[in-house]
Design an enzyme around this catalytic site. Structure first.
Site, PDB file in Angstrom:
ATOM      1  CG  ASN A  57      -0.987  -3.284   4.676  1.00 23.95           C
ATOM      2  OD1 ASN A  57      -1.014  -2.149   5.141  1.00 23.95           O
ATOM      3  ND2 ASN A  57      -0.886  -3.516   3.391  1.00 23.95           N
ATOM      4  CE  LYS A  58       0.122 -11.461   6.369  1.00 19.81           C
ATOM      5  NZ  LYS A  58       1.014 -10.813   5.382  1.00 19.81           N
ATOM      6  CB  CYS A  87       7.857 -11.642   9.942  1.00 19.38           C
ATOM      7  SG  CYS A  87       8.573 -13.161  10.619  1.00 19.38           S
ATOM      8  CB  ALA A  88       5.625  -6.432  12.144  1.00 20.14           C
ATOM      9  CB  ALA A  89       8.307  -4.600   7.788  1.00 20.11           C
ATOM     10  N   PRO A  90       5.566  -4.851   6.010  1.00 17.70           N
ATOM     11  CG  PRO A  90       4.294  -4.176   4.162  1.00 17.70           C
ATOM     12  CD  PRO A  90       4.984  -5.365   4.744  1.00 17.70           C
ATOM     13  CD  GLU A 117      11.139  -6.338   9.421  1.00 10.65           C
ATOM     14  OE1 GLU A 117      12.211  -6.715   8.899  1.00 10.65           O
ATOM     15  OE2 GLU A 117      10.062  -6.934   9.269  1.00 10.65           O
ATOM     16  CB  CYS A 127       2.379 -14.599  -0.047  1.00 11.25           C
ATOM     17  SG  CYS A 127       4.048 -13.959   0.107  1.00 11.25           S
ATOM     18  CG  ASP A 145      16.588 -12.433  14.276  1.00 15.05           C
ATOM     19  OD1 ASP A 145      15.508 -13.050  14.308  1.00 15.05           O
ATOM     20  OD2 ASP A 145      17.589 -12.843  13.668  1.00 15.05           O
TER      21      ASP A 145
END
Length: 480
Positions: free
Chosen positions: A234-235, A229-232, A256, A356, A287
């Site tokens: 930073n990870k 689940c890459a966006a945006p 994404e 988070c 997906d």
């Protein structure tokens, strides 16, 4: 003017987290820009209202402008670093610009009244979304840390402190004890104005959100990784910095499904990598749950940071609202589904799950559901030990939750040790949770081992048959 029209409604209705409301609104074209504008406007709102009132601009404006829209326009004209209203020609913009001299005169009076020389010297109240520490990491894909400090004098001139709690004002810097090349400075430092930021040689990222990449690949054992689940991004760029080789042998597949967020992900990745290393991240518009795991047999590590309540982010809605059982149950159900898919990748040896969120429903209980699943058990997955999951970080998973798996306190402590938690603000950033799943032998390796054993058995049988044939021939030759 679309930027201001998008931002206007977020000034009118101030309920819950600003960040959440903006980034979850699919009608907003540029959520990052809108958030920055609204955040700064709220920060200086008291001063903006003083200037609007004393200049009497609202009384004299010929165009009908809402109070919120006017506040945003005055902010950008007087309080922003650029000192201008964005967008092209527009009647509302022209109407406000006609009173620019009067607004600037009132701004000068305001600075004299507060005895300051610039906007950033004005005392402001803490915004609900304000971080206690501005965290940034050196982007080691682009620049070596030693060269970084030689190149950028701004950071060299900052005075080192021993803990983030010692960041009592600008001019100080803290080197994090847990994540390599991660630093904290006071939020009032103008980090985004530095050359290092503009060059993409530093990346602003909360400390806790740096945990997944470090947990996954701190020993650089993985060369093929998926960020589910890459966006945006930073990870994604952080985990790319942990790849053992910056060449074609290493890659992070950044997945994404949302088209708009894919655009943001591509931009962030290109900025973090530069042209020479752009192949380190391959963005997949898809997906993740629809991806065939067998198409990625070489992937050994995955990061899964799915949609969650976001209750660990500053300024979230009240606990009562966030703790809506039905909503959390729905989120947890999806989190289990996406994790089960991640754990199905045949070559996977380590998967880091993170949110988070501060709620056990999305954290420890998701982990428990996964560990209790017969399919996942048969695949050989278990929680990593504390030694492999930020061992010196004190705040672990909630031990009592693991009573669902075992009544043995030592077992529960061990399971909780495979998880980490970060408390919002108390730990210098957002509230966060991460858990690390490992297995010593992947399904793919087990199948290969089985095939090898089968081949060995067939080879032994063939050799036995050949020996028997030879013996038969020897016996027959003897008869002759």
């Amino acid at each position: 003017m679309k930027l201001y029209f998008d931002a206007e409604k977020f000034l009118k209705h101030n309920d819950g987290s600003l960040q959440k409301r903006i980034f979850n609104d699919k009608k907003v074209t540029n959520p990052k820009h809108v958030f920055a504008l609204v955040y700064s406007t709220l920060k200086y709102n008291d001063y903006i209202q003083q200037i609007i009132q004393k200049s009497k601009i609202q009384r004299d404006l010929k165009s009908k402008i809402s109070k919120e829209l006017l506040t945003l326009l005055v902010h950008d004209l007087i309080f922003s670093a650029r000192g201008r209203i964005e967008s092209g020609k527009h009647p509302i913009k022209d109407a406000v610009l006609a009173h620019k001299t009067r607004l600037q005169a009132e701004f000068i009076k305001l600075k004299l009244r507060y005895k300051v020389k610039s906007v950033d010297q004005l005392p402001t109240k803490e915004c609900e979304d304000e971080t206690p520490v501005r965290w940034f990491r050196i982007n080691t894909v682009k620049i070596d840390p030693e060269r970084f400090f030689k190149k950028h004098q701004f950071f060299t001139n900052l005075q080192p402190v021993n803990s983030f709690q010692d960041l009592t004002g600008p001019g100080l810097i803290y080197a994090d004890d847990y994540i390599p090349n991660l630093f904290g400075i006071h939020p009032k430092e103008k980090l985004s104005l530095t050359e290092a930021y503009k060059l993409g040689e530093i990346i602003i990222q909360d400390r806790a959100s740096c945990f997944p990449a470090h947990i996954l690949n701190h020993n650089k054992e993985h060369t093929k990784i998926i960020d589910a689940c890459a966006a945006p991004g930073n990870k994604t760029s952080h985990v790319a910095s942990y790849l053992p080789n910056y060449d074609s042998s290493s890659v992070v597949y950044a997945v994404e499904r949302d088209e708009k967020r894919v655009g943001i992900l591509r931009t962030m990745s290109e900025r973090a990598l530069g042209k020479s290393k752009k192949k380190l991240i391959q963005v997949l518009h898809n997906d993740f749950t629809k991806i065939n795991s067998n198409d990625f047999p070489e992937v050994t590590g995955l990061i899964v940071d799915p949609s969650c309540s976001g209750s660990g982010i500053f300024g979230r809605a009240s606990d009562e609202e966030e703790s809506n059982d039905q909503r959390l149950e729905k989120l947890a159900s999806f989190q289990v589904i996406i994790m089960k898919h991640a754990l199905s990748f045949p070559g996977a040896r380590k998967v880091v799950y993170s949110t988070c969120s501060i709620h056990v429903e999305e954290n420890e209980r998701v982990v428990i559901d996964l560990l209790s699943d017969p399919q996942i058990q048969s695949q050989g997955w278990k929680l990593a030990t504390r030694d492999d999951v930020l061992p010196s970080w004190e705040r672990r998973g909630i031990e009592s939750e693991f009573f669902a798996l075992s009544r043995d306190p030592e077992t529960c402590k061990k399971l909780a040790g495979g998880c980490v938690r970060s408390n919002s603000k108390e730990d210098g950033g957002i509230g966060f949770f991460a858990a690390c799943f490992v297995r010593e032998t992947s399904v793919d390796e087990e199948e290969n081992d089985a095939k090898d054993e089968e081949k060995d058995e067939e080879k032994d049988e063939e050799e036995d048959e050949e020996e028997n044939d030879v013996e038969d021939e020897d016996e027959w030759a003897g008869f002759e």
